[in-house]
Design a protein around this motif. Structure first.
Motif, PDB file in Angstrom:
ATOM      1  N   MET B   1     129.468   7.638  -5.457  1.00 12.74           N
ATOM      2  CA  MET B   1     129.474   6.285  -6.005  1.00 12.74           C
ATOM      3  C   MET B   1     129.586   6.372  -7.533  1.00 12.74           C
ATOM      4  N   ASN B   2     130.412   5.492  -8.109  1.00  6.59           N
ATOM      5  CA  ASN B   2     130.584   5.487  -9.567  1.00  6.59           C
ATOM      6  C   ASN B   2     129.757   4.370 -10.192  1.00  6.59           C
ATOM      7  N   ILE B   3     128.776   4.765 -10.983  1.00  8.00           N
ATOM      8  CA  ILE B   3     127.851   3.813 -11.571  1.00  8.00           C
ATOM      9  C   ILE B   3     128.122   3.705 -13.070  1.00  8.00           C
ATOM     10  N   GLY B   4     128.128   2.486 -13.593  1.00  7.89           N
ATOM     11  CA  GLY B   4     128.216   2.282 -15.034  1.00  7.89           C
ATOM     12  C   GLY B   4     126.886   1.753 -15.540  1.00  7.89           C
ATOM     13  N   VAL B   5     126.308   2.427 -16.532  1.00 13.05           N
ATOM     14  CA  VAL B   5     125.059   1.947 -17.134  1.00 13.05           C
ATOM     15  C   VAL B   5     125.390   1.421 -18.531  1.00 13.05           C
ATOM     16  N   VAL B   6     125.138   0.138 -18.750  1.00 14.09           N
ATOM     17  CA  VAL B   6     125.459  -0.464 -20.047  1.00 14.09           C
ATOM     18  C   VAL B   6     124.348  -0.142 -21.046  1.00 14.09           C
ATOM     19  N   VAL B   7     124.743   0.244 -22.252  1.00 13.89           N
ATOM     20  CA  VAL B   7     123.779   0.567 -23.303  1.00 13.89           C
ATOM     21  C   VAL B   7     123.890  -0.472 -24.419  1.00 13.89           C
ATOM     22  N   PHE B   8     122.852  -1.289 -24.560  1.00 13.14           N
ATOM     23  CA  PHE B   8     122.787  -2.262 -25.660  1.00 13.14           C
ATOM     24  C   PHE B   8     121.980  -1.641 -26.794  1.00 13.14           C
ATOM     25  N   PRO B   9     122.139  -2.135 -28.027  1.00 10.86           N
ATOM     26  CA  PRO B   9     121.227  -1.675 -29.066  1.00 10.86           C
ATOM     27  C   PRO B   9     119.819  -2.140 -28.697  1.00 10.86           C
ATOM     28  N   GLY B  10     118.925  -1.199 -28.467  1.00 12.75           N
ATOM     29  CA  GLY B  10     117.568  -1.560 -28.056  1.00 12.75           C
ATOM     30  C   GLY B  10     117.280  -1.303 -26.592  1.00 12.75           C
ATOM     31  N   SER B  11     118.311  -0.920 -25.825  1.00 18.37           N
ATOM     32  CA  SER B  11     118.036  -0.502 -24.443  1.00 18.37           C
ATOM     33  C   SER B  11     117.174   0.749 -24.514  1.00 18.37           C
ATOM     34  N   ASN B  12     116.193   0.873 -23.613  1.00 16.34           N
ATOM     35  CA  ASN B  12     115.424   2.122 -23.615  1.00 16.34           C
ATOM     36  C   ASN B  12     115.170   2.674 -22.228  1.00 16.34           C
ATOM     37  N   CYS B  13     115.760   2.058 -21.204  1.00 19.28           N
ATOM     38  CA  CYS B  13     115.640   2.617 -19.858  1.00 19.28           C
ATOM     39  C   CYS B  13     117.002   3.077 -19.359  1.00 19.28           C
ATOM     40  N   ASP B  14     117.990   3.090 -20.253  1.00 18.91           N
ATOM     41  CA  ASP B  14     119.353   3.450 -19.858  1.00 18.91           C
ATOM     42  C   ASP B  14     119.422   4.880 -19.328  1.00 18.91           C
ATOM     43  N   HIS B  15     118.747   5.806 -20.011  1.00 24.18           N
ATOM     44  CA  HIS B  15     118.829   7.196 -19.562  1.00 24.18           C
ATOM     45  C   HIS B  15     117.986   7.452 -18.319  1.00 24.18           C
ATOM     46  N   ASP B  16     116.950   6.654 -18.123  1.00 21.68           N
ATOM     47  CA  ASP B  16     116.183   6.755 -16.873  1.00 21.68           C
ATOM     48  C   ASP B  16     117.073   6.376 -15.693  1.00 21.68           C
ATOM     49  N   LYS B  30     128.619   6.720 -15.648  1.00 27.55           N
ATOM     50  CA  LYS B  30     129.198   6.581 -16.986  1.00 27.55           C
ATOM     51  C   LYS B  30     128.291   5.690 -17.820  1.00 27.55           C
ATOM     52  N   MET B  31     128.009   6.117 -19.049  1.00 27.59           N
ATOM     53  CA  MET B  31     127.253   5.280 -19.976  1.00 27.59           C
ATOM     54  C   MET B  31     128.259   4.435 -20.754  1.00 27.59           C
ATOM     55  N   ILE B  32     128.015   3.132 -20.847  1.00 25.18           N
ATOM     56  CA  ILE B  32     128.986   2.230 -21.470  1.00 25.18           C
ATOM     57  C   ILE B  32     128.349   1.518 -22.660  1.00 25.18           C
ATOM     58  N   TRP B  33     128.813   1.847 -23.853  1.00 21.82           N
ATOM     59  CA  TRP B  33     128.302   1.192 -25.054  1.00 21.82           C
ATOM     60  C   TRP B  33     128.680  -0.282 -25.016  1.00 21.82           C
ATOM     61  N   HIS B  34     127.802  -1.138 -25.467  1.00 18.75           N
ATOM     62  CA  HIS B  34     127.988  -2.589 -25.289  1.00 18.75           C
ATOM     63  C   HIS B  34     129.232  -3.120 -25.999  1.00 18.75           C
ATOM     64  N   ALA B  63     122.254 -10.356 -26.312  1.00 15.66           N
ATOM     65  CA  ALA B  63     122.979  -9.331 -25.543  1.00 15.66           C
ATOM     66  C   ALA B  63     124.051  -9.949 -24.659  1.00 15.66           C
ATOM     67  N   ARG B  64     123.824 -11.171 -24.212  1.00 15.52           N
ATOM     68  CA  ARG B  64     124.802 -11.768 -23.295  1.00 15.52           C
ATOM     69  C   ARG B  64     126.143 -11.992 -23.977  1.00 15.52           C
ATOM     70  N   PHE B  65     126.156 -11.977 -25.325  1.00 14.59           N
ATOM     71  CA  PHE B  65     127.425 -12.154 -26.040  1.00 14.59           C
ATOM     72  C   PHE B  65     128.056 -10.827 -26.439  1.00 14.59           C
ATOM     73  N   SER B  66     127.441  -9.711 -26.040  1.00 11.60           N
ATOM     74  CA  SER B  66     128.039  -8.407 -26.319  1.00 11.60           C
ATOM     75  C   SER B  66     129.422  -8.347 -25.684  1.00 11.60           C
ATOM     76  N   PRO B  67     130.366  -7.641 -26.355  1.00 12.92           N
ATOM     77  CA  PRO B  67     131.729  -7.586 -25.827  1.00 12.92           C
ATOM     78  C   PRO B  67     131.802  -7.140 -24.361  1.00 12.92           C
ATOM     79  N   VAL B  68     130.943  -6.208 -23.960  1.00 14.90           N
ATOM     80  CA  VAL B  68     131.018  -5.688 -22.588  1.00 14.90           C
ATOM     81  C   VAL B  68     130.691  -6.750 -21.544  1.00 14.90           C
ATOM     82  N   MET B  69     129.970  -7.813 -21.942  1.00  7.35           N
ATOM     83  CA  MET B  69     129.495  -8.777 -20.954  1.00  7.35           C
ATOM     84  C   MET B  69     130.622  -9.592 -20.313  1.00  7.35           C
ATOM     85  N   GLY B  70     131.736  -9.762 -21.031  1.00  2.00           N
ATOM     86  CA  GLY B  70     132.883 -10.435 -20.422  1.00  2.00           C
ATOM     87  C   GLY B  70     133.334  -9.677 -19.182  1.00  2.00           C
TER      88      GLY B  70
END
Lengths: 79, 240
Positions: B1-16, B30-34, B63-70
């Motif tokens: 399964m291919n999982i994308g984890v979004v990383v926002f400035p201030g995310s702290n459970c992304d690596h968990d 894949k880690m995805i910068w916001h 965060a909802r306006f981060s480019p990745v959210m579209g």
């Protein structure tokens, strides 16, 4: 033009911060203080001379970002 | 399964989240910068916990306006799996992908402790490995987890079996005492009407392997794998 924006919780929405402040006021001796509601105040400079246009823009800012209208209401003055 | 984890400035459970999917369950992550766009070929997107943008204005509001959210919205509209955990849940609410909002905890405290949640709907792509009514022990860690919505929306969410987790006692009783934050109806997690977007305040990634002393949260991730007909790969950690 400067917009002065107030965002507050709607009536009926529980405001735990307001409650905590109310209790603090009470313990300070202000027993007649009640119904404390905490809100936000923001100032935004809008580079627009047309008052109607500025008004429409600030309204959109409030609707889209500055307030969550499920729980909050907003009002503003333009000057 | 291919999982994308979004990383926002201030995310702290992304690596968990990355660790659980990659190292514990043997999936591709894949880690995805916001500020980046969502890469093609993902099966599921994770919005992790943390304090995106310092919780400024309201939790999740910026965060909802981060480019990745579209891309995340489009991904969700296509019916693909999106899970938001804690701050991720708050972002999904602000983005309108789930109904309602989070208020400050009634105690005003940041609460960090194990809680019990009852699986209210086990027929979902996030809970198919649970039993209906099963009690899971999963930790929470938040100051704004007091779920609220208007009565009409709440009635719809309940009628549609979109309430997935409710705070309960160790033996599964949904009581006011078991509600840590004042959430309406003890709600700890909800799903959208289409059943492909889940938001939950408890952190399953913090309770998903034996060495942590609690594996209940693993059931959520295993359910997502099952929804894709996958099972966990031999863990890289076996025998370590």
């Amino acid at each position: 033009m400067k917009a002065k924006i107030h965002v507050t919780l709607k009536q009926g929405i529980l405001d735990p911060q307001g409650k905590a402040i109310e209790h603090a006021l009470d313990s300070l001796g202000f027993q007649n203080a009640g119904n404390v509601r905490v809100g936000k105040y923001m100032e935004v400079d809008v580079n627009e001379t047309d008052r109607a246009k500025a008004d429409a823009q600030v309204k959109q800012m409030c609707e889209k970002l500055l307030a969550n209208t499920v729980i909050e209401e907003y009002r503003y003055e333009l000057g | 399964m291919n999982i994308g984890v979004v990383v926002f400035p201030g995310s702290n459970c992304d690596h968990d989240c990355e660790y659980i999917f990659k190292d514990v369950l043997g999936q591709s992550v894949k880690m995805i910068w916001h500020k980046d766009t969502l890469p093609a070929g993902l099966d599921a997107v994770v919005l992790p916990g943390g304090f995106s943008y310092g919780d400024y204005l309201r939790t999740g509001a910026i965060a909802r306006f981060s480019p990745v959210m579209g891309g995340v919205k489009e991904f969700a509209r296509e019916g693909r799996l999106v899970i938001g955990i804690c701050n991720g849940f708050q972002i999904l609410l602000e983005a309108g992908l789930l109904p309602g909002v989070m208020l400050r905890n009634t105690s005003l405290n940041f609460i960090c402790k194990d809680v019990y949640v009852k699986v209210e709907n086990a027929a979902t792509r996030f809970t198919n490995r649970c039993e209906s009514g099963q009690v899971l022990k999963i930790p929470i860690a938040h100051a704004d987890g007091n779920y609220y919505t208007d009565p009409v929306t709440l009635a719809g969410v309940k009628a549609n079996a979109q309430v997935i987790f409710r705070y309960c006692t160790a033996d599964g009783k949904v009581t006011a005492e078991a509600n840590p934050n004042g959430s309406l109806d003890n709600i700890a997690g909800i799903m959208n009407a289409d059943g492909n977007v889940l938001g939950m305040m408890p952190h399953p990634e913090r309770s998903a392997e034996t060495v942590l002393g609690n594996e209940d949260g693993r059931l959520i991730f295993l359910s997502m794998l099952s929804a894709f007909g996958k099972s966990e790969q031999q863990s890289r950690l076996v025998g370590v």
